[in-house]
Enzyme design. Structure first.
Site: not given
Ligand code: GLN
Length: 247
Positions: A95, A132, A196
């Site tokens: 990520c 998101r 993850h």
């Molecule tokens: N900052 C990044 C995003 O929101 C990474 C988030 C994460 O590592 N889960 O896209």
């Protein structure tokens, strides 16, 4: 005794949704086979590592703020990292660190966090911070010629573009961006992914793929890894795959 050396980048800054579990699973599966693992953490202010001294480099995820904190430090190692990748050191990036190996990450406010520019992809967050890609995800990938389903959990605002060699095809969830068909980036000895999980506990075949790659390279051999008792992992995977892939 055989040994794998693992460099664990920014453990105090990049650790979301159980990313550290990936290190634990690697160590467990190595130990079960009588292989020693040495995990060396590196974070801002520590002695400069030479990435070529390691068999595997791991970095987890982090929110925009954390990425902003470490980006400048990471950039110092650009040439060293490039060399290590060329030398075949395995990189597993989750990520936030996945994003930082590309050209740049553009945050919600339009701020740019510079990437290492080692790969040509780039990531931009949507202007609406509530939008998101969040939830469970299943992808299909190819590990040494074998189709393998990879299960994980994604939570990213960043939408990643310009991927030529994805980690896998999305069967359930989003992937590199909303409604995308591809997930992550996979090129030779680099796997970069939004998954993850911890990724490796849910996907023992992937863990063993990485272990084999590292051992083969280090000892110039073609290892057949001793199978482990994965009954519990298999049951969990079946339960999750049934839940996500049957409607
Ligand atoms: N900052 C990044 C995003 O929101 C990474 C988030 C994460 O590592 N889960 O896209």
């Amino acid at each position: 005794m055989k040994e794998l050396r693992i460099l664990y980048l920014y453990p105090d800054i990049l650790e979301l949704y159980g990313d550290f579990g990936n290190i634990q699973v690697l160590q467990y599966r190595l130990e079960q086979r009588g292989i020693k693992s040495t995990v060396v953490p590196y974070s801002i202010g520590d002695t400069h590592p030479d990435f070529n001294d390691y068999d595997l480099v791991f970095a987890g995820g982090g929110a925009d703020q954390e990425q902003g904190i470490l980006a400048e430090d990471l950039l110092k190692y650009k040439d060293n990292i490039k060399k290590a990748i060329k030398n075949g050191v395995f990189f597993l990036l989750i990520c936030g660190s996945y994003q930082l190996f590309g050209k740049y990450y553009k945050g919600v406010e339009g701020n740019i966090i510079p990437g290492l520019e080692i790969f040509n992809y780039y990531t931009e967050a949507l202007a609406d911070r509530k939008k998101r890609c969040i939830g469970n995800i299943v992808i299909n990938t190819n590990l040494n010629g074998k189709e393998t389903k990879i299960i994980g959990f994604e939570n990213h605002g960043g939408q990643t573009f310009n991927i030529d060699t994805p980690f896998g095809n999305v069967l359930f969830g989003n992937g590199n961006k909303f409604g995308d068909k591809t997930e992550g980036f996979f090129l030779d000895n680099v796997i970069a992914t939004y998954l993850h999980g911890p990724l490796l506990s849910k996907n023992p075949e992937l863990t063993d793929y990485i272990i084999k790659h590292c051992l083969d390279r280090k000892y110039n051999d073609d290892f057949i890894l001793e199978p482990l008792n994965d009954e519990f992992e298999k049951k969990c995977r079946k339960q999750l795959l049934d839940r996500f892939l049957t409607n």
